[in-house]
Design a protein around this motif. Sequence first.
Motif, PDB file in Angstrom:
ATOM      1  N   LEU A   1       0.815  -1.207   0.000  1.00 33.39           N
ATOM      2  CA  LEU A   1       0.000   0.000   0.000  1.00 33.39           C
ATOM      3  C   LEU A   1       0.846   1.254   0.000  1.00 33.39           C
ATOM      4  O   LEU A   1       1.902   1.313   0.614  1.00 33.39           O
ATOM      5  N   LEU A   2       0.346   2.273  -0.703  1.00 33.60           N
ATOM      6  CA  LEU A   2       0.877   3.610  -0.500  1.00 33.60           C
ATOM      7  C   LEU A   2       0.350   4.113   0.832  1.00 33.60           C
ATOM      8  O   LEU A   2      -0.473   3.470   1.472  1.00 33.60           O
ATOM      9  N   ASN A   3       0.787   5.293   1.246  1.00 32.80           N
ATOM     10  CA  ASN A   3       0.369   5.812   2.530  1.00 32.80           C
ATOM     11  C   ASN A   3      -0.084   7.259   2.392  1.00 32.80           C
ATOM     12  O   ASN A   3       0.361   7.991   1.508  1.00 32.80           O
ATOM     13  N   GLY A   4      -1.006   7.646   3.274  1.00 33.56           N
ATOM     14  CA  GLY A   4      -1.410   9.038   3.347  1.00 33.56           C
ATOM     15  C   GLY A   4      -2.120   9.519   2.098  1.00 33.56           C
ATOM     16  O   GLY A   4      -2.881   8.796   1.450  1.00 33.56           O
ATOM     17  N   GLN A   5      -1.861  10.784   1.727  1.00 27.86           N
ATOM     18  CA  GLN A   5      -2.560  11.419   0.618  1.00 27.86           C
ATOM     19  C   GLN A   5      -2.370  10.709  -0.718  1.00 27.86           C
ATOM     20  O   GLN A   5      -3.338  10.565  -1.486  1.00 27.86           O
TER      21      GLN A   5
ATOM     22  N   SER B   1       0.218  14.203 -15.012  1.00 28.20           N
ATOM     23  CA  SER B   1      -0.051  12.784 -15.255  1.00 28.20           C
ATOM     24  C   SER B   1       0.677  11.949 -14.212  1.00 28.20           C
ATOM     25  O   SER B   1       1.632  12.407 -13.573  1.00 28.20           O
ATOM     26  N   LEU B   2       0.230  10.723 -14.063  1.00 22.60           N
ATOM     27  CA  LEU B   2       0.956   9.802 -13.192  1.00 22.60           C
ATOM     28  C   LEU B   2       2.331   9.527 -13.781  1.00 22.60           C
ATOM     29  O   LEU B   2       2.471   9.367 -15.001  1.00 22.60           O
ATOM     30  N   SER B   3       3.325   9.440 -12.935  1.00 24.93           N
ATOM     31  CA  SER B   3       4.671   9.122 -13.398  1.00 24.93           C
ATOM     32  C   SER B   3       4.745   7.658 -13.816  1.00 24.93           C
ATOM     33  O   SER B   3       3.898   6.842 -13.432  1.00 24.93           O
ATOM     34  N   ASP B   4       5.760   7.329 -14.613  1.00 30.15           N
ATOM     35  CA  ASP B   4       5.963   5.927 -14.999  1.00 30.15           C
ATOM     36  C   ASP B   4       6.141   5.043 -13.775  1.00 30.15           C
ATOM     37  O   ASP B   4       5.686   3.895 -13.750  1.00 30.15           O
ATOM     38  N   LYS B   5       6.807   5.586 -12.752  1.00 30.88           N
ATOM     39  CA  LYS B   5       7.031   4.834 -11.520  1.00 30.88           C
ATOM     40  C   LYS B   5       5.705   4.537 -10.828  1.00 30.88           C
ATOM     41  O   LYS B   5       5.481   3.416 -10.346  1.00 30.88           O
ATOM     42  N   ASP B   6       4.803   5.527 -10.756  1.00 30.42           N
ATOM     43  CA  ASP B   6       3.500   5.319 -10.121  1.00 30.42           C
ATOM     44  C   ASP B   6       2.666   4.302 -10.886  1.00 30.42           C
ATOM     45  O   ASP B   6       2.004   3.440 -10.300  1.00 30.42           O
TER      46      ASP B   6
ATOM     47  N   GLU C   1       1.353   0.579  -9.432  1.00 32.33           N
ATOM     48  CA  GLU C   1      -0.042   0.144  -9.398  1.00 32.33           C
ATOM     49  C   GLU C   1      -0.247  -1.128 -10.213  1.00 32.33           C
ATOM     50  O   GLU C   1      -0.953  -2.053  -9.796  1.00 32.33           O
ATOM     51  N   VAL C   2       0.375  -1.185 -11.385  1.00 33.32           N
ATOM     52  CA  VAL C   2       0.223  -2.366 -12.243  1.00 33.32           C
ATOM     53  C   VAL C   2       0.885  -3.579 -11.602  1.00 33.32           C
ATOM     54  O   VAL C   2       0.329  -4.687 -11.614  1.00 33.32           O
ATOM     55  N   ASP C   3       2.082  -3.395 -11.025  1.00 32.33           N
ATOM     56  CA  ASP C   3       2.758  -4.497 -10.326  1.00 32.33           C
ATOM     57  C   ASP C   3       1.863  -5.080  -9.239  1.00 32.33           C
ATOM     58  O   ASP C   3       1.691  -6.302  -9.131  1.00 32.33           O
TER      59      ASP C   3
END
Length: 443
Positions: A117-121, A289-294, A298-300
Amino acid sequence: MSVSALSPSRFVGSISGFLQVVSVLGLLLLLLKVVQFYLHRQWLLKAFQQFPSPPFHWFLGHKQFQGDQEIEQMMKCVENFPSAFPRWFWGSKAYFTVYDPDYMKVILGRSGYGLLLLNGQPWFQHRRMLTPAFHYDILKPYVKTMADSVRLMLDKWEQLAGQDSSIEIFQHISLMTLDTVMKCAFSHKGSVQVDGNYKTYIQAIGNLNNLFYSRVRNIFHQNDTIYSLSSNGRMANQACQLAHDHTDGVIKLRKDQLQDEEELEKVKKKRRLDFLDILLFARMENGDSLSDKDIRAEVDTFMFEGHDTTASGVSWIFYALATHPEHQQRCREEVQSLLGDGSSITWDHLDQMPYTTMCIKEALRLYPPVPAIVRELITPVTFPDGRSLPKGVSVTLSIYALHHNPKVWPNPEVCIRFSPAQPLIPALLRRSKELHWETVCYE
């Protein structure tokens, strides 16, 4: 006669002096690590002083949990230590293991760091952005896609069954669930079950699962540098790279497809976008836009959890039904009464199988596909009985132990009582005496 600055004696002296400095620095580093080990262990002992646990070795921790005895020893702790207990892996590594619903409510209601999970905002932004991908209007037509993937798997099993040998079904089910996720969430055009290249991805995910649990139990593998030099570390890095390459390939393929104007117009006309298309078209609150890393993160997560956990759950359901043929037969009769003419299952059929639904829920209780969730507390917590934990403690929410906790489920290894209309998750967080269940038993 003068002595050269590069004479052998001076050179040897320089090397000796260098080695002495290195030795002193090494001893200081070792001393620092010992002090850190001691201080962290003392902090954990103080944090857990209100919570008894089985006897453990000061350095090796709870050795009784190793090997094939882990589940048996865990259930003994559930009986002897109400609500929770600290489980020590080694001298300064311990997880606070929780299996009581009231304790879980406290942990789940607080902020914490999770593995997936990501965290916070950022977490709230991404969840809000992705929620439309799971709307009923999108899920309904996916039932046919899922049924087609299952039918392909069953056709393969029918061919293999004629060979008069046993079939290891988990990899087949994993390919089927990955096939479904790829088609439903990532607009994949082909068939994962036919393309043999995807078997390497399935194997990589299996290796990562096994290597993760192996690393947690090995004190010498906690340092990233040391672990990367080990055989397990090299295998983990190779599996991670393979998984990332697969994810990057899926993202790149979809980006290339969206370069085609016809495909782009087709997507724009959709009332609701697929999971990956939402990520590619997304704009954050600041307009970026969402970064490639983001996108890759999410896809991973969705690719891995979406297929592997589902495959595990389906496999255990098959196991439970196979070991209880009388219930398997009732489920078969119920499904055949709906699909007797050989028609494919539809969305409307899903709420017309109460007995099959009960058996699925019972199998998921007995064999939860996610046996535990790990959190690190970022704020102190106080439990309903007044005991508390400080910030920084690692907590394991043991789903398996909760589902087999006699305080929650009467006679947990035999049967569960539930109504088909009773939501499963809210029920897990209530006491059994508050429930009114119908009975399905796996005896």
